[in-house]
Design an enzyme around this catalytic site. Structure first.
Site, PDB file in Angstrom:
ATOM      1  N   SER A  82     -11.632 -43.292-101.552  1.00 21.64           N
ATOM      2  CA  SER A  82     -12.234 -42.053-102.055  1.00 21.64           C
ATOM      3  C   SER A  82     -11.637 -40.798-101.431  1.00 21.64           C
ATOM      4  CB  SER A  82     -13.736 -42.144-101.809  1.00 21.64           C
ATOM      5  OG  SER A  82     -14.405 -41.053-102.331  1.00 21.64           O
ATOM      6  N   ASP A  98     -12.593 -35.619-106.395  1.00 24.10           N
ATOM      7  CA  ASP A  98     -12.171 -36.259-105.149  1.00 24.10           C
ATOM      8  C   ASP A  98     -11.167 -37.371-105.478  1.00 24.10           C
ATOM      9  OD1 ASP A  98     -13.793 -38.322-106.079  1.00 24.10           O
ATOM     10  OD2 ASP A  98     -14.564 -38.820-104.106  1.00 24.10           O
ATOM     11  N   ASP A 141     -11.059 -40.581-105.760  1.00 21.52           N
ATOM     12  CA  ASP A 141     -11.286 -41.666-106.722  1.00 21.52           C
ATOM     13  C   ASP A 141     -12.104 -41.191-107.920  1.00 21.52           C
ATOM     14  OD1 ASP A 141     -13.649 -41.504-105.277  1.00 21.52           O
ATOM     15  OD2 ASP A 141     -14.034 -43.655-105.320  1.00 21.52           O
ATOM     16  N   ASN A 182     -22.329 -32.930-102.608  1.00 22.71           N
ATOM     17  CA  ASN A 182     -20.872 -32.987-102.717  1.00 22.71           C
ATOM     18  C   ASN A 182     -20.387 -33.255-104.155  1.00 22.71           C
ATOM     19  OD1 ASN A 182     -21.144 -35.765-103.194  1.00 22.71           O
ATOM     20  ND2 ASN A 182     -21.067 -36.215-101.019  1.00 22.71           N
ATOM     21  N   ARG A 197     -26.473 -36.948 -88.589  1.00 20.82           N
ATOM     22  CA  ARG A 197     -26.493 -38.391 -88.875  1.00 20.82           C
ATOM     23  C   ARG A 197     -25.079 -38.936 -88.708  1.00 20.82           C
ATOM     24  NH1 ARG A 197     -24.169 -38.677 -93.783  1.00 20.82           N
ATOM     25  NH2 ARG A 197     -24.455 -40.909 -94.052  1.00 20.82           N
ATOM     26  N   THR A 248     -18.755 -43.274 -93.675  1.00 21.26           N
ATOM     27  CA  THR A 248     -17.403 -43.426 -94.223  1.00 21.26           C
ATOM     28  C   THR A 248     -16.321 -42.963 -93.257  1.00 21.26           C
ATOM     29  OG1 THR A 248     -17.436 -41.223 -95.216  1.00 21.26           O
ATOM     30  CG2 THR A 248     -18.185 -43.039 -96.611  1.00 21.26           C
ATOM     31  N   ARG A 273     -22.143 -36.290 -88.472  1.00 19.36           N
ATOM     32  CA  ARG A 273     -22.161 -35.084 -89.301  1.00 19.36           C
ATOM     33  C   ARG A 273     -23.304 -34.161 -88.872  1.00 19.36           C
ATOM     34  NH1 ARG A 273     -18.657 -35.691 -93.446  1.00 19.36           N
ATOM     35  NH2 ARG A 273     -18.355 -37.787 -94.287  1.00 19.36           N
TER      36      ARG A 273
HETATM   37  C1  GN1 Z   1     -22.341 -35.447 -96.352  1.00 19.32           C
HETATM   38  C2  GN1 Z   1     -21.554 -36.197 -97.364  1.00 19.32           C
HETATM   39  O1  GN1 Z   1     -20.954 -35.581 -98.231  1.00 19.32           O
HETATM   40  N1  GN1 Z   1     -21.547 -37.537 -97.262  1.00 19.32           N
HETATM   41  C3  GN1 Z   1     -20.816 -38.387 -98.213  1.00 19.32           C
HETATM   42  C4  GN1 Z   1     -19.992 -39.418 -97.506  1.00 19.32           C
HETATM   43  O2  GN1 Z   1     -20.850 -40.262 -96.785  1.00 19.32           O
HETATM   44  P1  GN1 Z   1     -21.010 -40.231 -95.200  1.00 19.32           P
HETATM   45  O3  GN1 Z   1     -21.839 -41.435 -94.882  1.00 19.32           O
HETATM   46  O4  GN1 Z   1     -21.722 -38.939 -94.911  1.00 19.32           O
HETATM   47  O5  GN1 Z   1     -19.637 -40.228 -94.639  1.00 19.32           O
HETATM   48  O6  GN1 Z   1     -19.303 -40.197 -98.471  1.00 19.32           O
HETATM   49  C5  GN1 Z   1     -20.168 -40.946 -99.352  1.00 19.32           C
HETATM   50  C6  GN1 Z   1     -19.313 -41.772-100.268  1.00 19.32           C
HETATM   51  O7  GN1 Z   1     -18.484 -40.985-101.069  1.00 19.32           O
HETATM   52  C7  GN1 Z   1     -21.079 -39.983-100.108  1.00 19.32           C
HETATM   53  O8  GN1 Z   1     -21.960 -40.713-100.898  1.00 19.32           O
HETATM   54  C8  GN1 Z   1     -21.818 -39.094 -99.120  1.00 19.32           C
HETATM   55  O9  GN1 Z   1     -22.584 -38.136 -99.772  1.00 19.32           O
HETATM   56 MG    MG Z   2     -15.264 -40.701-104.145  1.00 22.50          MG
END
Ligand code: GN1
Ligand code: MG
Length: 535
Positions: free
Chosen positions: A64, A276, A278, A374, A493, A497, A502
């Site tokens: 992604s 983004d 993907d 996002n 949190r 990914t 964050r």
């Molecule tokens: C704050 C933020 O944008 N977090 C994103 C990001 O996850 P994180 O767990 O925050 O890295 O990637 C995910 C997958 O694309 C999406 O679902 C999520 O909203």
């Molecule tokens: Mg994506």
């Protein structure tokens, strides 16, 4: 169960000894070089899931929005949605197995505990444009074959395309790429049927990812009269010099609020969007008078979708069951958007981060709108509502438009291409430009930051990730910082990914939001295991 073939195949994809992969917010992600064993085993897992669910499953090799050197795998259930959460622990166990014997034992245990019938599972395998993607897709296919399954190679697809195809295949409906583009384009044509032609092309930054080629194909299908698109950062030879997600794409635009490369010629007020890597997320943006970027994020897309759905449902003939409408967000939703949606009289629900959580919550409504800030989201229509729409007479325009929307907006998962058409359709129907869209509400100033710590899992959260329960003292420090900031709200949190914690902060002014985010970032650094200098 004879596992000799599985064992022999598994030996060709050895797990790096120090690797303990974890199924995160949206599947596994790591440096691509580390991933062949994980992807092979996901191929194995999705055969089991196919046998259990009685339909095709899917597997897409992608990371992604992550950098090009990373890769990952997203897994698709027979419904077309993301892998059922109860199976994430099966995925973790299999991916973490240290030897081929343990892989075989984990598979046997899986068949026993889930009571999976033996047979031939079918897994549809796709990949994005990363240099490592085709090799990893081959590892996935090897995993499928090792468990006696059939792999259907689907080649280069966006993540939402594969989700859509799995859903359609299991409904015995047409599920090739032409049918996908047809569903989106025909739905759009119906929705904008009587609206005046667009006056302005949309510039779309495709993050140098798989969305570039797919958007070009969609644009051709739509025709320039219906929706003129200026496709940028489409990857390949004609790209503007950056790599995948490098200084471009939805993540860059939303988090950094910075103009992507390849778009330096955009004038004030130009209508732009970014996908983004993907193509499952989209945000819109424009350059403001006097410099700076105005962002139209997922929250704003949800607001447009909510207006459309609310008005169309209100125009249906009365029925003894009034369809329920809800909007699902996460804690990252701007507070002003939440207040706006609640003010429309709609139910607004907050879930954990990750589309799997939002999707599940949206299914509780006859029409469930979900978007992460996002730009990852969609509009789901429940079966009862869809059936009623089909039963209404042909001259019921609202029913016809709702069915067009259901066809245009990916019902399996959030999809940047359907998101683009959704926004354009609503703006066109209302005769709005970006100014009117922006005037729906005023965002509270906000800031997002990332902190690198030794082990991000020491940060644990509760209340839909809005409060921390560990490490000790962190929540008190956040509370104190929030109290000192007028209109302040902040939370942290661990990312699912990326290897970061964050930080999100909102306040009455941008300097106050920036200061609050910085203060919370220092608290994380001090209390959650510092690495490097204090930020
Ligand atoms: C704050 C933020 O944008 N977090 C994103 C990001 O996850 P994180 O767990 O925050 O890295 O990637 C995910 C997958 O694309 C999406 O679902 C999520 O909203
Ligand atoms: Mg994506």
């Amino acid at each position: 169960m004879d596992t000799s073939e599985l064992k022999a195949a598994s030996a060709r994809y050895p797990k790096p000894p120090d690797l303990t992969p974890a199924y995160g917010t949206a599947g596994f992600r790591a440096l691509a070089d580390l991933l062949p064993s994980t992807v092979f085993r996901c191929g194995v897992l999705m055969v089991a899931r196919s046998l259990k669910g009685g339909g095709n499953t899917g597997l897409v090799v992608t990371a992604s929005h992550n950098p090009e050197a990373d890769n990952g795998v997203k897994l698709v259930d027979p419904s077309g949605c993301m892998l059922e959460q109860a199976w994430e622990s099966h995925a973790d166990r299999l991916a973490a197995a240290d030897t081929d014997e343990v892989v075989c034992a984990a598979v046997q245990e899986l068949f026993r505990t889930e009571d999976i019938p033996y047979g031939t599972g079918v897994v549809m395998v796709a990949h994005d444009t990363r240099p490592s993607a085709a090799g990893l897709a081959a590892a996935a296919v090897a995993g499928v074959i090792a468990l006696g399954g059939v792999a259907i190679p689907c080649g280069l697809l966006t993540t939402p395309q594969l989700h859509w195809m799995v859903r359609q295949a299991n409904a015995s409906a047409k599920h090739d790429e032409g049918a996908y583009f047809g569903a989106l384009a025909d739905g759009f044509a119906t929705l904008v049927g009587r609206s005046p032609a667009p006056v302005q092309a949309v510039v779309v930054d495709c993050a140098n990812g798989v969305g570039g080629a797919k958007l070009r194909a969609l644009a051709e299908r739509l025709g320039p009269q219906r929706l003129p698109l200026d496709v940028r950062n489409a990857g390949g030879a004609a790209c503007s010099g950056g790599g995948l997600n490098d200084r471009c794409g939805a993540e860059h635009v939303q988090k950094e609020r910075a103009v992507p490369i390849g778009c330096a010629d955009i004038g004030v007020g130009g209508r732009c969007a970014s996908l983004d890597g993907d193509a499952d997320r989209i945000v819109f943006w424009t350059l403001a008078d006097g410099g700076g970027m105005t962002l139209f994020d997922g929250d704003r897309i949800a607001a447009l979708a909510a207006l459309l759905v609310r008005d169309l449902l209100a125009a249906l003939p009365a029925d003894e069951h009034t369809p329920t409408v809800g909007v699902v967000q996460t804690a990252y939703a701007n507070g002003a958007s939440t207040a706006y949606l609640a003010g429309l009289g709609l139910a607004v629900v907050c879930t954990l981060t990750g589309v799997k959580h939002l999707h599940a919550a949206a299914e509780a409504f006859d029409a469930g709108i979900y978007f992460e800030a996002n730009g990852h989201g969609t509009v789901l229509f429940g079966q009862r509502l869809v059936q009623r729409l089909h039963e209404l007479p042909d001259d019921c325009e609202a029913a016809r438009d709702l069915l067009a929307l259901e066809s245009m907006v990916n019902q399996a998962v959030g999809d940047a291409l359907s998101g683009l058409l959704l926004v354009e359709a609503v703006l066109r129907q209302r005769g709005w430009g970006l100014a009117e869209w922006g005037a729906l509400y005023t965002d509270l100033p906000s800031r997002q930051l990332k902190v690198r710590v030794r082990d991000r899992s020491v940060v644990r959260t509760t209340d839909a990730e809005t409060r921390t329960v560990a490490p000790d003292g962190l929540q008190q420090a956040i509370d104190a910082a929030v109290q000192a900031a007028p209109g302040g709200r902040a939370f942290v949190r661990p990312s699912g990914t990326e290897d970061v914690v964050r930080v999100y902060a909102e306040a009455d002014t941008q300097p106050a939001a920036d200061a609050l985010a910085a203060e919370v970032m220092r608290a994380v650094h001090d209390l959650a295991g510092r690495t490097g200098a204090r930020p």
